[in-house]
Design a protein around this motif. Structure first.
Motif, PDB file in Angstrom:
ATOM      1  N   GLY A 135     -12.106   1.360   3.605  1.00 38.49           N
ATOM      2  CA  GLY A 135     -13.550   0.986   3.251  1.00 38.49           C
ATOM      3  C   GLY A 135     -13.786  -0.271   2.848  1.00 38.49           C
ATOM      4  O   GLY A 135     -12.633  -0.889   2.519  1.00 38.49           O
ATOM      5  N   PRO A 136     -14.918  -1.182   2.565  1.00 37.90           N
ATOM      6  CA  PRO A 136     -14.929  -2.602   2.079  1.00 37.90           C
ATOM      7  C   PRO A 136     -14.124  -2.478   0.664  1.00 37.90           C
ATOM      8  O   PRO A 136     -14.431  -1.832  -0.342  1.00 37.90           O
ATOM      9  N   GLY A 137     -12.978  -3.248   0.477  1.00 36.35           N
ATOM     10  CA  GLY A 137     -12.404  -3.372  -0.721  1.00 36.35           C
ATOM     11  C   GLY A 137     -11.795  -2.110  -1.196  1.00 36.35           C
ATOM     12  O   GLY A 137     -11.247  -1.867  -2.491  1.00 36.35           O
ATOM     13  N   ILE A 138     -11.442  -0.912  -0.338  1.00 40.15           N
ATOM     14  CA  ILE A 138     -11.010   0.396  -0.741  1.00 40.15           C
ATOM     15  C   ILE A 138      -9.605   0.619   0.014  1.00 40.15           C
ATOM     16  O   ILE A 138      -9.592   0.494   1.171  1.00 40.15           O
ATOM     17  N   PHE A 139      -8.568   0.677  -0.765  1.00 40.32           N
ATOM     18  CA  PHE A 139      -7.217   1.065  -0.159  1.00 40.32           C
ATOM     19  C   PHE A 139      -6.625   2.295  -0.744  1.00 40.32           C
ATOM     20  O   PHE A 139      -6.810   2.644  -1.776  1.00 40.32           O
ATOM     21  N   ALA A 140      -6.167   3.002   0.133  1.00 41.61           N
ATOM     22  CA  ALA A 140      -5.243   4.134   0.044  1.00 41.61           C
ATOM     23  C   ALA A 140      -3.947   4.396   0.416  1.00 41.61           C
ATOM     24  O   ALA A 140      -3.405   3.412   1.257  1.00 41.61           O
ATOM     25  N   LYS A 141      -3.063   4.673  -0.692  1.00 39.97           N
ATOM     26  CA  LYS A 141      -1.621   4.725  -0.504  1.00 39.97           C
ATOM     27  C   LYS A 141      -1.038   6.115  -0.797  1.00 39.97           C
ATOM     28  O   LYS A 141      -1.580   6.689  -1.818  1.00 39.97           O
ATOM     29  N   ASN A 142      -0.214   6.655   0.007  1.00 39.77           N
ATOM     30  CA  ASN A 142       0.219   7.961  -0.021  1.00 39.77           C
ATOM     31  C   ASN A 142       1.684   7.851  -0.878  1.00 39.77           C
ATOM     32  O   ASN A 142       2.532   7.087  -0.532  1.00 39.77           O
ATOM     33  N   GLN A 178      -7.514   2.897  -4.724  1.00 37.66           N
ATOM     34  CA  GLN A 178      -7.831   1.711  -5.756  1.00 37.66           C
ATOM     35  C   GLN A 178      -8.823   0.981  -4.932  1.00 37.66           C
ATOM     36  O   GLN A 178      -9.069   0.801  -3.567  1.00 37.66           O
ATOM     37  N   SER A 179      -9.866   0.585  -5.700  1.00 37.07           N
ATOM     38  CA  SER A 179     -10.900  -0.302  -5.092  1.00 37.07           C
ATOM     39  C   SER A 179     -10.931  -1.571  -6.076  1.00 37.07           C
ATOM     40  O   SER A 179     -10.741  -1.590  -7.179  1.00 37.07           O
ATOM     41  N   HIS A 180     -11.251  -2.507  -5.076  1.00 38.26           N
ATOM     42  CA  HIS A 180     -11.321  -3.925  -5.687  1.00 38.26           C
ATOM     43  C   HIS A 180     -12.549  -4.479  -5.238  1.00 38.26           C
ATOM     44  O   HIS A 180     -12.506  -5.660  -4.279  1.00 38.26           O
ATOM     45  N   ARG A 181     -13.618  -4.075  -4.888  1.00 38.94           N
ATOM     46  CA  ARG A 181     -14.991  -4.364  -4.304  1.00 38.94           C
ATOM     47  C   ARG A 181     -15.384  -5.525  -5.004  1.00 38.94           C
ATOM     48  O   ARG A 181     -15.538  -5.302  -6.175  1.00 38.94           O
ATOM     49  N   THR A 182     -15.851  -6.657  -4.115  1.00 41.17           N
ATOM     50  CA  THR A 182     -16.899  -7.455  -4.871  1.00 41.17           C
ATOM     51  C   THR A 182     -18.023  -6.906  -4.811  1.00 41.17           C
ATOM     52  O   THR A 182     -18.577  -6.079  -4.167  1.00 41.17           O
ATOM     53  N   PRO A 183     -19.117  -7.658  -5.379  1.00 41.00           N
ATOM     54  CA  PRO A 183     -20.548  -7.070  -5.240  1.00 41.00           C
ATOM     55  C   PRO A 183     -21.060  -6.980  -4.135  1.00 41.00           C
ATOM     56  O   PRO A 183     -21.939  -5.991  -3.810  1.00 41.00           O
ATOM     57  N   GLU A 184     -20.739  -7.937  -3.272  1.00 39.95           N
ATOM     58  CA  GLU A 184     -21.196  -7.951  -1.906  1.00 39.95           C
ATOM     59  C   GLU A 184     -20.837  -6.886  -1.165  1.00 39.95           C
ATOM     60  O   GLU A 184     -21.353  -6.148  -0.247  1.00 39.95           O
ATOM     61  N   GLU A 185     -19.223  -6.514  -1.380  1.00 45.30           N
ATOM     62  CA  GLU A 185     -18.725  -5.325  -0.585  1.00 45.30           C
ATOM     63  C   GLU A 185     -19.271  -4.183  -1.011  1.00 45.30           C
ATOM     64  O   GLU A 185     -19.749  -3.075  -0.202  1.00 45.30           O
TER      65      GLU A 185
END
Length: 536
Positions: free
Chosen positions: A22-29, A37-44
């Protein structure tokens, strides 16, 4: 020389590359764990909220269309053949190769597909299971189930009002009921069912025609019979495959065949390389086997009686109570619901044949179904007297208290354990009486046990907020308050005196204990609501 494979070092974690979900959302197994982990900007963040809000808005219309397309695919095939294939492919589990992170747990999907079949009369269509049908219908079913879960998880997305704890429980209840099956070990449940219902065996037999031991024998027989019929069917198809290969080998040598209808097939196979011809014969019989799997895995009451050793009239009575008919599910049913009829009636009947799409449901359907028969307040219990329900309720409470304390005595070998204690105290100048289900004294620790054997009704498990709140109060809050009352009684008296069930007194000196632990035990699985200890 073959290269040696690098061995994984002890404690080493196997991880995947990060994937953007997703916007600024990363998954790692990491092995059996997923790190998000989420590192979204306000716009994202705004972009994400808008997209999710649009998804929930369009969900009903899009799912209605998707369900109709999947139903059209299902209708092209024999109902039992379709469900038997789902059951075999999606629910079969090899304990030697089972891996939690990669196993999909498709119980909800198989049950949902069965409910879609039950919306219509039995389909006797004979379209074979070839081409991309199975993959196409599976993709459709998986999309519906996954998006339904997402829809409930995102129910309050975009709202400016923070969700209440009850809103969260509403959402968590629905998602849990959709996805989780068998909230415990079946053999533990079997022991509990005997404890609860064996005292009412005579009433059950006179009223519905079977006993709890009959039910457990049938549950075991379904697994045994289904497996036996599958392996017998597979053995038969392999024998036919071997016979056809032998006939084809003779045809290549002599040009003749004992079955003239096979000549056209053999002529085509002769044009193929030997390995391809062998593979084609295997595929032909595999298609035949899976296209008639319904006939293989269904069973009659007579077959179930022979396998279980239970008299045929008792088997018929059990199947009558625990079976659904084709056409019994409402036409309004579309996407998966947290509670559905298969959880109470796991068998499906057509004429004299039965299929259990998910045999794991059987043992978990027994207690709620029998309690509906016992309880005069339910629709199924109209002929039941209030007296029998009160006797069962008392037995149920007694069984829970006794079994809870027995298990605690097993865990704490040298503990001093008492059941059914009473005490008196003053509250605002008035004498009050209190009860405590169990008291466990272990070294310098005192455990105050309150047991609640009431059920958590289907309406609450369906996510209805008022029902959740009302029944959590009965099963958890009230029990916790009773234990707190006993705790305050101990803490406010130098010597707290309890009256035991045998009339003797038990004197408790609070100075001898370093801690008091409150324990609430329920007969129902309430893991969604009570996942850890509550501070006191």
């Amino acid at each position: 020389m073959a290269k040696k494979k690098n061995k994984k070092k002890a404690g080493q974690k196997i991880s995947s590359e990060p994937v953007e979900i997703g916007p600024g959302i990363f998954a790692k197994n990491y092995g059996r764990y997923d790190l998000i982990q989420s590192h979204r900007t306000p716009e994202e963040q705004t972009q994400l909220i808008n997209a999710l809000t649009e998804f929930t808005k369009n969900f009903p219309k899009e799912m209605t269309q998707k369900v109709k397309s999947v139903e059209a695919l299902i209708a092209r095939h024999n109902s039992f053949d379709f469900l038997a294939n789902l059951m075999l492919v999606e629910l079969s589990l090899n304990p030697e190769t089972y891996k939690e992170p990669t196993h999909k747990h498709q119980d909800a999907l198989v049950e949902y597909a069965a409910l879609l079949c039950l919306k219509r009369p039995f389909s006797s269509a004979d379209t074979p299971f070839v081409g991309n049908f199975y993959q196409e219908v599976m993709e459709g079913l998986e999309e519906i189930v996954e998006k339904t879960v997402q829809y409930y998880l995102l129910e309050n997305i975009g709202s400016t009002t923070p969700p209440t704890r009850l809103d969260e429980l509403h959402r968590e209840t629905i998602v849990s009921e959709l996805m989780i099956r068998s909230p415990g070990y079946p053999h533990h449940l079997a022991e509990l069912l005997i404890l609860l219902f064996e005292p009412f065996g005579k009433w059950l037999f006179e009223t519905v025609g079977f006993t709890i031991k009959d039910l457990l024998a049938i549950e075991n027989a379904v697994h045994k019979l289904t497996n036996a019929k599958f392996f017998e069917g597979r053995k038969g198809i392999r024998e036919l495959e071997s016979q056809l290969r032998a006939e084809f080998a003779d045809f290549l040598k002599t040009g003749t065949t004992p079955v003239e209808n096979h000549r056209a097939l053999f002529e085509k196979l002769r044009e193929l390389p030997a390995g391809k011809a062998k593979e084609a014969i295997f595929n032909l019989h595999a298609i035949t086997f899976f296209s008639n799997l319904g006939a293989t895995l269904t069973f009659s009451a007579q077959q179930l009686s022979q396998t279980s050793g239970i008299a045929i009239d008792r088997v018929v009575s059990i199947l009558k109570v625990f079976s659904l008919q084709f056409g019994s599910v409402s036409q309004d049913f579309l996407w998966p619901k947290p509670n559905h009829p298969l959880k109470l009636q796991p068998f499906i009947q057509h004429k004299d044949q039965f299929l259990c799409p998910n045999p794991a449901l059987i043992i978990w359907a027994i207690r709620p179904t029998l309690e509906r028969l016992l309880n005069p307040a339910t629709r199924n219990g109209q002929k039941v007297s209030k007296d029998i329900w009160e006797k069962y309720s008392a037995k149920r409470a007694e069984a829970l208290e006794g079994e809870s304390l027995r298990l605690l005595s097993t865990a704490f070998k040298r503990a001093e354990i008492h059941q059914n204690l009473q005490f008196e105290f003053e509250d605002e100048g008035k004498k009050q009486s209190g009860e405590l289900d169990g008291l466990v004294i272990y070294d310098k620790t005192m455990i105050l046990v309150e047991a609640k054997a009431g059920n958590f009704p289907l309406k609450a498990r369906g996510g209805f907020r008022e029902a959740i709140a009302e029944n959590l109060k009965k099963l958890v809050a009230d029990a916790h308050e009773q234990a707190l009352k006993a705790k305050r009684f101990i803490e406010t008296n130098k010597i707290a005196t309890f009256r035991l069930a045998n009339g003797q007194q038990l004197n408790v000196d609070k100075k001898q204990f370093s801690q008091i632990v409150l324990m609430t035990v329920t007969l129902e699985s309430l893991d969604v609501f009570c996942t850890g200890p509550h501070p006191v």
